[in-house]
Design an enzyme around this catalytic site. Structure first.
Site, PDB file in Angstrom:
ATOM      1  N   ASN A 220      25.551  89.238  -3.571  1.00 57.12           N
ATOM      2  CA  ASN A 220      25.754  88.574  -2.292  1.00 57.12           C
ATOM      3  C   ASN A 220      25.526  87.110  -1.645  1.00 57.12           C
ATOM      4  OD1 ASN A 220      27.688  90.295  -1.197  1.00 57.12           O
ATOM      5  ND2 ASN A 220      26.695  90.353   0.574  1.00 57.12           N
ATOM      6  N   ASP A 289      28.031  95.705   0.816  1.00 60.34           N
ATOM      7  CA  ASP A 289      28.255  96.456   0.983  1.00 60.34           C
ATOM      8  C   ASP A 289      28.577  97.587   0.369  1.00 60.34           C
ATOM      9  OD1 ASP A 289      28.351  95.354   3.721  1.00 60.34           O
ATOM     10  OD2 ASP A 289      29.903  94.348   3.416  1.00 60.34           O
ATOM     11  N   ILE A 317      21.944  99.160   7.359  1.00 60.13           N
ATOM     12  CA  ILE A 317      20.420  99.523   7.913  1.00 60.13           C
ATOM     13  C   ILE A 317      19.720  98.820   9.082  1.00 60.13           C
ATOM     14  CG2 ILE A 317      18.142  98.716   7.074  1.00 60.13           C
ATOM     15  CD1 ILE A 317      19.209  97.205   4.244  1.00 60.13           C
TER      16      ILE A 317
HETATM   17  O1  C5P Z   1      26.947  93.201   6.497  1.00 58.44           O
HETATM   18  P1  C5P Z   1      27.294  93.152   8.385  1.00 58.44           P
HETATM   19  O2  C5P Z   1      28.604  91.605   8.328  1.00 58.44           O
HETATM   20  O3  C5P Z   1      27.655  94.719   8.713  1.00 58.44           O
HETATM   21  O4  C5P Z   1      25.895  92.500   8.221  1.00 58.44           O
HETATM   22  C1  C5P Z   1      25.630  92.556   9.902  1.00 58.44           C
HETATM   23  C2  C5P Z   1      24.047  91.827  10.319  1.00 58.44           C
HETATM   24  O5  C5P Z   1      23.715  94.000  10.033  1.00 58.44           O
HETATM   25  C3  C5P Z   1      23.737  92.033   8.967  1.00 58.44           C
HETATM   26  O6  C5P Z   1      21.997  91.767  10.408  1.00 58.44           O
HETATM   27  C4  C5P Z   1      23.019  91.947   8.333  1.00 58.44           C
HETATM   28  O7  C5P Z   1      21.446  92.355   7.634  1.00 58.44           O
HETATM   29  C5  C5P Z   1      22.952  93.876   8.654  1.00 58.44           C
HETATM   30  N1  C5P Z   1      23.573  94.993   7.410  1.00 58.44           N
HETATM   31  C6  C5P Z   1      22.527  96.105   6.994  1.00 58.44           C
HETATM   32  N2  C5P Z   1      22.879  96.640   6.428  1.00 58.44           N
HETATM   33  C7  C5P Z   1      24.548  96.989   5.240  1.00 58.44           C
HETATM   34  C8  C5P Z   1      25.019  95.591   6.277  1.00 58.44           C
HETATM   35  C9  C5P Z   1      25.045  95.462   7.313  1.00 58.44           C
HETATM   36  O8  C5P Z   1      21.297  95.940   7.587  1.00 58.44           O
HETATM   37  N3  C5P Z   1      24.649  97.749   4.976  1.00 58.44           N
END
Ligand code: C5P
Length: 407
Positions: A220, A289, A317
């Protein structure tokens, strides 16, 4: 928080070769808006002249306890009144010995003894004392010096460093003065409100990298700057901080423990292994993702054919941490390219977390500044656009208020 324009710092410079680095420290402090008043000891003046510090600070330089030019002839009292801190860099073994024993036989030792240590009815600020030891490694290791350092710590003096490495005498070991940038960072940290004092904070930052083959992968766009700024701000606020970082080209903030990872699964494992020891979890990382379902052992050869890549979902996570039986206080980030309010609020509710920090990717990605909106149970609060460290300090202040409203 002191506004930079009102910050007054008394910088003591004692006799040691590192005295030349105090000139750079003066420049950094002045550039940041501090009003710096330099006090040179007799030993310090053997290494650098008052003219250097006068030119850099724009203020006259003090060298003599008996100088009658200050009003009332009271430089040893007046210099620290209204000062945020006395910083002694370099601090020689001799100066530290005098300070530990309450001696006052020159201007610098006298003003250290006479500085206000408590706030008096809000009228007078307490003035912190920070010292940056600089000496030969044998002098530093000597039991007498170590005794003095232990006593100074007991007295509430902040000891900055020393660092380890090559010394001017040709030897190598502990006793090097910290670099000016490191001292500057510590001085700024000292002045921040300790809203997370005694708390343990775990953060994720940066992107993850999901390999396709030994040379290619999916990632990313994320510089890691916001996560690193938050780690620094949390440490400045008194927390002990662990940063689980994806691949970035950033320096670890001082005093922060860093664990390097590459993939989302590495990041998840590093977080889950540590989260039980922490009070707060801040997920700033831009986690991929998806990952390739298969990683080729050898470099995939180029051909004109089109290729399909099968992806499988990575663990979430933050959602996993928030779903623990006893979760830490969880903070998420939502980087969106449109409908920020709607998407960020929905994510906060879906992941069951008390606070999410939203921003439009067009406004923050890779940049040094950011414009964010905070979402919690009470609605949304936009923060003024600012540098990422400034934004991070405001987010930390909000976390501090949410976990302890009475503090
Ligand atoms: O990717 P997303 O928009 O869902 O991310 C929202 C929050 O979730 C962020 O704080 C990101 O660090 C966390 N996250 C995570 N593990 C993932 C996707 C996102 O901890 N696989």
């Amino acid at each position: 928080m002191n506004s930079p324009s009102t910050r007054r710092i008394v910088l003591g410079v004692t006799g040691g070769i590192a005295a030349y680095k105090a000139a750079e420290l003066t420049r950094l402090l002045v550039k940041d808006g501090a009003d710096v008043h330099v006090v040179l000891t007799q030993g310090g003046a053997h290494f650098v002249t008052p003219v250097t510090f006068q030119a850099l600070s724009g203020n006259r330089v003090w060298t003599d306890l008996w100088d009658a030019s200050m009003q009332n002839n009271m430089a040893h009292i007046d210099l620290t009144r209204g000062a945020q801190a006395v910083v002694v860099a370099p601090a020689s073994a001799d100066f530290l010995a005098k300070l530990a024993n309450g001696m006052a036989d020159d201007l610098l030792t006298t003003l250290c003894l006479a500085r206000p240590r408590q706030q008096v009815d809000g009228a007078q600020h307490a003035c912190a004392l920070l010292v940056a030891p600089a000496m030969n490694r044998q002098m530093w290791d000597n039991p007498a010096t170590q005794r003095n350092i232990a006593r100074l710590r007991e007295d509430g003096v902040v000891i900055l460093g020393p660092g380890c490495g090559e010394q001017a005498c040709g030897e190598s070991g502990d006793g090097r003065m910290l670099e000016p940038e490191e001292l500057f960072e510590e001085i700024i940290a000292q002045s921040q409100p300790k809203v997370l004092s005694g708390r343990r904070v775990l953060l994720t930052a940066g992107p993850t990298f999901e390999p396709i083959d030994p040379v290619r992968g999916i990632t990313n766009s994320s510089s890691g700057k916001m996560g690193y700024a938050l780690a620094r701000a949390a440490r400045e606020a008194g927390a002990s901080v662990t940063l689980v970082s994806g691949p970035v080209a950033l320096t670890t903030p001082r005093g922060v423990g860093r664990v390097d990872v590459q993939t989302a699964r590495d990041m998840r494992n590093a977080v889950m292994a540590r989260v039980g020891d922490n009070d707060i979890f801040i997920a700033v990382a831009a986690v991929a993702d998806y990952r390739p379902a298969q990683v080729a052992e050898h470099k995939i050869k180029k051909s004109r054919e089109s290729r399909a890549l099968t992806l499988e979902a990575n663990p979430d996570i933050l959602a996993e941490v928030a779903a623990l039986p006893k979760p830490p206080f969880c903070v998420g980030f939502a980087a969106e390219s449109e409908r920020l309010e709607e998407y960020a609020s929905a994510k906060r509710i879906a992941k069951r977390i008390p606070l999410i920090v939203g921003n439009l990717v067009q406004e923050g990605l890779g940049a040094d500044d950011n414009r964010v909106i905070l979402f919690d149970d009470n609605g949304s609060t936009p923060l003024a656009p600012a540098g990422k460290l400034d934004v991070a300090r405001q987010v930390v202040a909000r976390i501090g208020r949410m976990i302890d409203p009475h503090r």
